[in-house]
Design an enzyme around this catalytic site. Structure first.
Site, PDB file in Angstrom:
ATOM      1  CG  HIS A 136      -2.098   0.886   1.068  1.00 13.11           C
ATOM      2  ND1 HIS A 136      -2.030   2.233   1.267  1.00 13.11           N
ATOM      3  CD2 HIS A 136      -3.365   0.614   0.675  1.00 13.11           C
ATOM      4  CE1 HIS A 136      -3.219   2.755   1.021  1.00 13.11           C
ATOM      5  NE2 HIS A 136      -4.048   1.796   0.655  1.00 13.11           N
ATOM      6  CG  ASP A 167      -8.373  -4.451  -3.081  1.00 13.66           C
ATOM      7  OD1 ASP A 167      -9.577  -4.262  -2.871  1.00 13.66           O
ATOM      8  OD2 ASP A 167      -7.654  -3.649  -3.689  1.00 13.66           O
TER       9      ASP A 167
END
Ligand code: CMC
Length: 383
Positions: free
Chosen positions: A266, A320
């Site tokens: 991320h 996700d």
């Protein structure tokens, strides 16, 4: 003579070190793995709130009282339906179109049937935000029914967004556990600082364009596999691996070829993404209840290998990774996963549009020109 390039204040490719907006909606501490909406930690909201209440919180920067929440939910439900002409537009789309392409087109279409589309007052923008929030699930469900050759299911104004979406999608009443599972996923995805799609929405609305254009831009931006498209790719990866005995070779092969493992890493979190932390426990429960525990076990094994190999670089599962198994266990088609992310993030995008316009300034960074200068124009016949 070659003119010297204008001196730029700051070079920041990817804008990772640039603060381009102020927000009171979500706070992220990437080093500690903290996410709060208006100061409330994401874990408490996932456990105790609903998607509708979370959106009220984001848009009003406070939790609603019971009567306010009831009125808000009633307003959302009164906007579930879309204009009959939108039905024809859905039917005109090729059945083979990927759902995120369809969603981008259909969100954009809503503007044609909203007389306030270009009205930029705060009140009109709140009304449009509500319409977009309410109608986006309807559009997704309608397109999915269309591509499967099934009749549309009218929305049910007596139920909330998550339950109504599953109803419109499947034409069958979901169990309470299924509706709640989707509702929690919507809470977790609703807002996330100045992520790429939110930034795109703010850039669009900052030109004093309109909210439909901003949300259309955002849907297109979310679609990319480095952003919201990763959840579908996670599921494709799990299905491609197929068996827990093949996980080690598959992941080690990817890492040795310097390929990305989807659902990891991320831009902001260099610790465990708190949304993934919640979803990990949750995905296990949903997978157990629906007979998909092998997928969960494969995910856990992937996480163990990634922890051993790359956690030193600050790469951990992101939102996700475990949302993919959760959506799959709920029986949702893989190519709808990113649409469901969009359905939730509409809450965040619309809130950011409202916030941007409260203290607007055109967002216009500079580019560092690195091409040639003084090049002669050559007539076409001489090239
Ligand atoms: N798998 C393997 N290696 C990775 C991964 C990954 N998923 N992500 C980052 N790395 C490596 C990267 O190769 C680089 O290694 P090195 O320093 O040796 O070159 C290092 O980690 C730093 O990565 P980066 O590319 O500088 O990180 P970034 O901040 O630019 O990218 C990211 C963040 C999300 C685009 C990236 O981690 C990625 O592509 N992840 C996979 C796609 C994904 O899951 N996206 C969903 C993001 S969360 C939901 C959302 O907000 O949309």
């Amino acid at each position: 003579m070659t003119p010297s390039a204008p001196s730029l204040p700051f070079r920041d490719k990817g804008l990772a070190n640039t603060v381009a907006a102020e927000t009171q909606m979500s706070f992220i501490d990437g080093a500690k793995g903290v996410l709060e909406y208006v100061g409330i930690d994401i874990d408490s909201l996932a456990r105790q709130s609903t998607f509708e209440e979370t959106v009220f919180l984001l848009w009003n920067r406070r939790l609603p009282k019971a009567a306010e929440l009831q009125a808000f939910c009633a307003s959302v439900r009164s906007e579930y339906e879309v204009d009959a002409r939108v039905h024809d537009i859905v039917r005109a789309l090729p059945r083979s179109t990927p759902p995120m392409h369809a969603l981008r087109t259909l969100v954009s279409c809503l503007a044609h049937f909203d007389r306030e589309a270009d009205e930029n007052s705060p009140e009109a923008n709140r009304r449009k935000a509500l319409r977009l929030l309410a109608k986006t699930p309807t559009l997704i469900a309608m397109f999915d029914r269309h591509r499967k050759g099934k009749p549309f299911i009218a929305p049910d104004r007596s139920i909330g967004i998550a339950e109504n979406f599953l109803w419109m999608l499947n034409g069958a009443r979901p169990t309470e556990a299924m509706s709640r599972a989707l509702d929690i996923c919507l809470v977790l995805h609703a807002d996330h600082g100045l992520n790429a799609s939110t930034f795109a929405a703010r850039v669009t609305v900052a030109t004093l364009s309109d909210m439909y254009s901003a949300i259309t831009t955002a849907v297109g931006t979310l679609k990319g596999p480095l952003h919201g498209g990763a959840n579908q790719e996670v599921m494709e990866m799990l299905l491609e691996i197929g068996d827990i005995s093949k996980v080690d070779d598959y992941i080690m092969g990817k890492l040795s070829r310097k390929e990305l493992v989807m659902g990891f890493g991320h831009r902001v979190y260099k610790a465990y993404d708190p949304r993934a932390g919640f979803l990990k426990t949750f995905a296990k429960q949903v997978a157990t209840d629906t007979g998909n525990i092998t997928l969960y076990d494969m995910s856990r094994r992937i996480e163990e290998i990634m922890a051993r190999e790359v956690s030193a670089k600050g790469i951990y599962p992101n939102v996700d990774f475990y949302s993919a198994t959760t959506y799959y266990s709920l029986g949702l088609d893989l190519d709808l996963f990113t649409c469901i992310f969009a359905m939730s993030r509409v809450g965040g995008w619309a809130g950011h549009c409202i916030e941007q316009l409260e203290a607007n300034r055109l967002i216009r960074p500079q580019a560092d020109y690195v091409g040639p200068h003084g090049v002669k124009y050559v007539a076409i016949a001489q090239r």
